[in-house]
Design a protein around this motif. Structure first.
Motif, PDB file in Angstrom:
ATOM      1  N   VAL A  87     -30.311   1.082 -32.761  1.00  0.00           N
ATOM      2  CA  VAL A  87     -30.623  -0.300 -33.124  1.00  0.00           C
ATOM      3  C   VAL A  87     -31.849  -0.746 -32.341  1.00  0.00           C
ATOM      4  O   VAL A  87     -31.878  -0.650 -31.102  1.00  0.00           O
ATOM      5  N   ALA A  88     -32.859  -1.250 -33.045  1.00  0.00           N
ATOM      6  CA  ALA A  88     -34.079  -1.710 -32.390  1.00  0.00           C
ATOM      7  C   ALA A  88     -34.612  -2.935 -33.108  1.00  0.00           C
ATOM      8  O   ALA A  88     -34.286  -3.196 -34.271  1.00  0.00           O
ATOM      9  N   THR A 118     -32.947  -5.094 -36.208  1.00  0.00           N
ATOM     10  CA  THR A 118     -32.455  -6.450 -35.965  1.00  0.00           C
ATOM     11  C   THR A 118     -33.452  -7.513 -36.424  1.00  0.00           C
ATOM     12  O   THR A 118     -33.050  -8.636 -36.727  1.00  0.00           O
ATOM     13  N   ALA A 119     -34.739  -7.165 -36.467  1.00  0.00           N
ATOM     14  CA  ALA A 119     -35.717  -8.139 -36.971  1.00  0.00           C
ATOM     15  C   ALA A 119     -35.462  -8.419 -38.446  1.00  0.00           C
ATOM     16  O   ALA A 119     -35.508  -9.574 -38.891  1.00  0.00           O
ATOM     17  N   ALA A 120     -35.177  -7.380 -39.223  1.00  0.00           N
ATOM     18  CA  ALA A 120     -34.852  -7.573 -40.637  1.00  0.00           C
ATOM     19  C   ALA A 120     -33.563  -8.367 -40.788  1.00  0.00           C
ATOM     20  O   ALA A 120     -33.449  -9.237 -41.674  1.00  0.00           O
ATOM     21  N   SER A 129     -37.882 -18.666 -40.394  1.00  0.00           N
ATOM     22  CA  SER A 129     -37.885 -18.950 -38.953  1.00  0.00           C
ATOM     23  C   SER A 129     -38.463 -17.764 -38.194  1.00  0.00           C
ATOM     24  O   SER A 129     -38.390 -16.624 -38.666  1.00  0.00           O
ATOM     25  N   PRO A 130     -39.013 -17.998 -36.979  1.00  0.00           N
ATOM     26  CA  PRO A 130     -39.514 -16.879 -36.180  1.00  0.00           C
ATOM     27  C   PRO A 130     -38.402 -15.871 -35.903  1.00  0.00           C
ATOM     28  O   PRO A 130     -37.272 -16.247 -35.607  1.00  0.00           O
ATOM     29  N   ALA A 131     -38.761 -14.599 -36.004  1.00  0.00           N
ATOM     30  CA  ALA A 131     -37.751 -13.551 -35.833  1.00  0.00           C
ATOM     31  C   ALA A 131     -38.066 -12.640 -34.655  1.00  0.00           C
ATOM     32  O   ALA A 131     -37.480 -11.565 -34.536  1.00  0.00           O
ATOM     33  N   ASN A 132     -38.998 -13.071 -33.770  1.00  0.00           N
ATOM     34  CA  ASN A 132     -39.266 -12.231 -32.604  1.00  0.00           C
ATOM     35  C   ASN A 132     -38.138 -12.373 -31.591  1.00  0.00           C
ATOM     36  O   ASN A 132     -37.318 -13.292 -31.671  1.00  0.00           O
ATOM     37  N   LEU A 133     -38.097 -11.469 -30.622  1.00  0.00           N
ATOM     38  CA  LEU A 133     -36.975 -11.425 -29.687  1.00  0.00           C
ATOM     39  C   LEU A 133     -36.890 -12.699 -28.845  1.00  0.00           C
ATOM     40  O   LEU A 133     -35.787 -13.226 -28.614  1.00  0.00           O
TER      41      LEU A 133
END
Length: 228
Positions: A87-88, A118-120, A129-133
């Motif tokens: 998972v990344a 996890t970004a998808a 919405s922003p999907a960065n960590l």
């Protein structure tokens, strides 16, 4: 289910144009909860690291010069991952670098089916919405205090928390789904008997009055079912 949350730091963005992995961080989770097992390696990329990348990761060629090369840690990395799903965040990026390094080391690359992004997942759950960590950590109220630089192991632990939240959070972690066939009976440790039985707190007169009161209710009284 066993999964490996992982992150890479690299010298740039293009694994097929000479960029290399400089750090690997992996966290083992079981049913989405970290087990405490981890794998971490700083890696000598055998090339310069651009200043703009150093500003993000803190890595310089000098600090990594005495670190092992990827082929020296590859077998330990593969053994740690085992047959788990990987998972990344932005998994295609990390997958590209991992597979490039494995191929350079003469080892088999991982198939696309081994990876989960996890970004998808975040873009599907929170469209627009922003999907960065960083944004997801703020959304889920996950502390970023430990993240002064992008570090692979720190980011893997943060992603483990985000991954749990994307799958329903702490409530999901306590779900018993998938435990069919297991014994889920709640058992309490036996308690030893009291050294001396407790004495009634009512007086004989009070007990006699209560018995007379209950008798007035007739044969259908609830107390009779319990021998009172």
């Amino acid at each position: 289910m066993r999964e490996i949350i992982f992150d890479t730091e690299t010298t740039g963005l293009y694994p097929l144009e000479g960029d290399r992995v400089t750090e690997l961080g992996c966290v083992e989770v079981f049913n989405m909860i970290p087990t405490g097992r981890e794998f971490h390696a700083l890696i000598n990329p055998d090339r310069d690291i651009p200043a703009e990348v150093t500003a993000i990761t803190g890595h310089t060629r000098e600090m990594l010069r005495d670190k092992p090369r990827f082929e020296e840690v590859a077998k330990d990395f593969i053994a740690f991952v085992g047959d788990a799903v990987m998972v990344a965040h932005n998994a295609p990026f990390d997958r590209g670098f991992i597979n490039m390094e494995l191929t350079r080391a003469g080892l088999d690359p991982y198939p696309d089916s081994r990876f989960k992004d996890t970004a998808a997942m975040a873009r599907e759950r929170f469209p627009g919405s922003p999907a960065n960590l960083d944004a997801l950590c703020k959304r889920f109220d996950i502390s970023l205090e430990s993240r002064t630089k992008h570090g692979a192991l720190i980011d893997a632990y943060l992603l483990a928390e985000v991954y749990l939240e994307l799958n329903g959070g702490r409530t999901r972690a306590l779900d018993f789904a998938g435990l069919e066939g297991t014994d889920r009976t709640v058992r309490y440790a036996p308690r030893p008997p009291r050294p001396a039985p407790l004495q009634p707190s009512s007086t004989p007169e009070e007990r006699a009055l209560h018995a007379a009161f209950v008798a007035e209710m007739g044969e259908a009284r609830v107390w009779k079912r319990f021998g009172v």
